[in-house]
Design an enzyme around this catalytic site. Sequence first.
Site, PDB file in Angstrom:
ATOM      1  N   GLY A 163       1.302  -2.884  -6.245  1.00 20.00           N
ATOM      2  CA  GLY A 163       1.242  -1.552  -5.651  1.00 20.00           C
ATOM      3  C   GLY A 163      -0.103  -0.902  -5.913  1.00 20.00           C
ATOM      4  O   GLY A 163      -1.091  -1.152  -5.225  1.00 20.00           O
ATOM      5  N   GLY A 164      -0.163  -0.080  -6.962  1.00 19.09           N
ATOM      6  CA  GLY A 164      -1.361   0.708  -7.254  1.00 19.09           C
ATOM      7  C   GLY A 164      -2.647  -0.106  -7.284  1.00 19.09           C
ATOM      8  O   GLY A 164      -3.669   0.313  -6.716  1.00 19.09           O
ATOM      9  N   TRP A 199       0.820  -1.219   0.000  1.00 22.60           N
ATOM     10  CA  TRP A 199       0.000   0.000   0.000  1.00 22.60           C
ATOM     11  C   TRP A 199       0.850   1.264   0.000  1.00 22.60           C
ATOM     12  O   TRP A 199       0.312   2.377  -0.083  1.00 22.60           O
ATOM     13  CB  TRP A 199      -0.951  -0.004   1.205  1.00 22.60           C
ATOM     14  CG  TRP A 199      -2.060  -1.020   1.121  1.00 22.60           C
ATOM     15  CD1 TRP A 199      -2.307  -1.868   0.078  1.00 22.60           C
ATOM     16  CD2 TRP A 199      -3.067  -1.296   2.100  1.00 22.60           C
ATOM     17  NE1 TRP A 199      -3.407  -2.662   0.345  1.00 22.60           N
ATOM     18  CE2 TRP A 199      -3.895  -2.325   1.590  1.00 22.60           C
ATOM     19  CE3 TRP A 199      -3.360  -0.789   3.356  1.00 22.60           C
ATOM     20  CZ2 TRP A 199      -4.980  -2.841   2.295  1.00 22.60           C
ATOM     21  CZ3 TRP A 199      -4.448  -1.295   4.064  1.00 22.60           C
ATOM     22  CH2 TRP A 199      -5.252  -2.313   3.527  1.00 22.60           C
ATOM     23  N   LYS A 200       2.147   1.124   0.158  1.00 24.65           N
ATOM     24  CA  LYS A 200       3.058   2.279   0.163  1.00 24.65           C
ATOM     25  C   LYS A 200       2.554   3.340   1.153  1.00 24.65           C
ATOM     26  O   LYS A 200       1.918   3.005   2.134  1.00 24.65           O
ATOM     27  CB  LYS A 200       3.245   2.828  -1.253  1.00 24.65           C
ATOM     28  CG  LYS A 200       3.652   1.716  -2.224  1.00 24.65           C
ATOM     29  CD  LYS A 200       4.162   2.204  -3.538  1.00 24.65           C
ATOM     30  CE  LYS A 200       4.513   1.014  -4.423  1.00 24.65           C
ATOM     31  NZ  LYS A 200       5.144   1.406  -5.656  1.00 24.65           N
ATOM     32  N   SER A 249       3.556  -2.614 -11.998  1.00 22.01           N
ATOM     33  CA  SER A 249       2.367  -2.374 -12.805  1.00 22.01           C
ATOM     34  C   SER A 249       1.536  -3.633 -13.068  1.00 22.01           C
ATOM     35  O   SER A 249       0.967  -3.798 -14.155  1.00 22.01           O
ATOM     36  CB  SER A 249       2.738  -1.682 -14.126  1.00 22.01           C
ATOM     37  OG  SER A 249       3.311  -0.405 -13.866  1.00 22.01           O
ATOM     38  N   GLU A 307      11.246  -6.930  -9.284  1.00 24.40           N
ATOM     39  CA  GLU A 307      10.523  -5.716  -9.649  1.00 24.40           C
ATOM     40  C   GLU A 307      11.426  -4.817 -10.476  1.00 24.40           C
ATOM     41  O   GLU A 307      12.220  -4.037  -9.918  1.00 24.40           O
ATOM     42  CB  GLU A 307      10.082  -4.964  -8.389  1.00 24.40           C
ATOM     43  CG  GLU A 307       9.125  -5.731  -7.507  1.00 24.40           C
ATOM     44  CD  GLU A 307       8.274  -4.793  -6.649  1.00 24.40           C
ATOM     45  OE1 GLU A 307       7.049  -4.921  -6.714  1.00 24.40           O
ATOM     46  OE2 GLU A 307       8.824  -3.928  -5.964  1.00 24.40           O
ATOM     47  N   GLY A 309       4.950   1.494 -10.985  1.00 24.45           N
ATOM     48  CA  GLY A 309       4.118   2.692 -10.949  1.00 24.45           C
ATOM     49  C   GLY A 309       4.084   3.446 -12.270  1.00 24.45           C
ATOM     50  O   GLY A 309       3.609   4.571 -12.328  1.00 24.45           O
TER      51      GLY A 309
HETATM   52  P1  PGA Z   1       2.990  -0.875  -8.864  1.00 24.89           P
HETATM   53  O1  PGA Z   1       4.000  -1.047  -7.602  1.00 24.89           O
HETATM   54  O2  PGA Z   1       2.151  -2.134  -8.900  1.00 24.89           O
HETATM   55  O3  PGA Z   1       2.182   0.336  -8.526  1.00 24.89           O
HETATM   56  O4  PGA Z   1       3.834  -0.725 -10.066  1.00 24.89           O
HETATM   57  C1  PGA Z   1       4.598  -2.277  -7.315  1.00 24.89           C
HETATM   58  C2  PGA Z   1       5.539  -2.144  -6.166  1.00 24.89           C
HETATM   59  O5  PGA Z   1       6.177  -1.077  -6.052  1.00 24.89           O
HETATM   60  O6  PGA Z   1       5.690  -3.065  -5.346  1.00 24.89           O
END
Ligand code: PGA
Length: 251
Positions: A233-234, A10-11, A212, A167, A173
């Site tokens: 992430g998102g 969730w950052k 992503s 990653e 992102g």
């Molecule tokens: P993202 O992030 O899915 O938004 O690209 C992935 C992550 O940073 O773990």
Amino acid sequence: MRRPFIAGNWKMNLVVRDAIRLAEEVCECVGSIPDRDVAICPTFVSISAVAAALNDSPIRVGGQDCSQWNDGAYTGDVSATILRSAGAKYVILGHSERRHVMGESDAVVHAKMGKARAAGLKPILCVGETLDERQAGNTLAVVERQLRKGLEGLTHEDLAETTVAYEPVWAIGTGEVATPEQAQEVHAAIRTWLKELGGPIGEDIRIQYGGSVKPDNVGGLAAMPDIDGALVGGAALTADSFSTIVGFGAG
Ligand code: PGA
């Protein structure tokens, strides 16, 4: 057979109230999807509340980082022991935002891996190359260095509790996902190194792809032999998209 493992990162999003609400929604949507492990990683501040909200569900909570030191005079840091005591079972380490925005070195990530294991947390070790490194043909060298340094000195027992997340920094992102073939090439190399380090355990360690991941691209990625789940992430910030990713191919 490796059981798929999907984790939501969730950052630095969601105030505590919204984190609890999303955890409850994820619980409802994802709770009954069989044959996979699921974790969500809120900010430190929301860990206890989210762990309480998930209480009886099979979904686990993880931290997004932990300190490289034991408890003590390190203002602002959160130790692995404290994280564990708040209800975390997992911890993401070496995320590219920590490596590249906060300047964490391989040595720092390695120290954190040791602290996480000593506290009984299951680490998700992130590795991945920048766009410049990929264009210079250095992808595998960078990933191998990060992986070997991150896992250095871990026992086979520690390795068995570890997940690796590949990653590529250029895919995080940005909406620019690695193709399943690009990802598989790196995952296969990681698998070879894991087997060198852990023998047969290397075959069982899960390797997530992150960068992503969305409901409409997870299928192609999940079909690859060495892609064992995703670090999201998102798309983990809404229960709908996260549960679609978790549920891909289930049942
Ligand atoms: P993202 O992030 O899915 O938004 O690209 C992935 C992550 O940073 O773990």
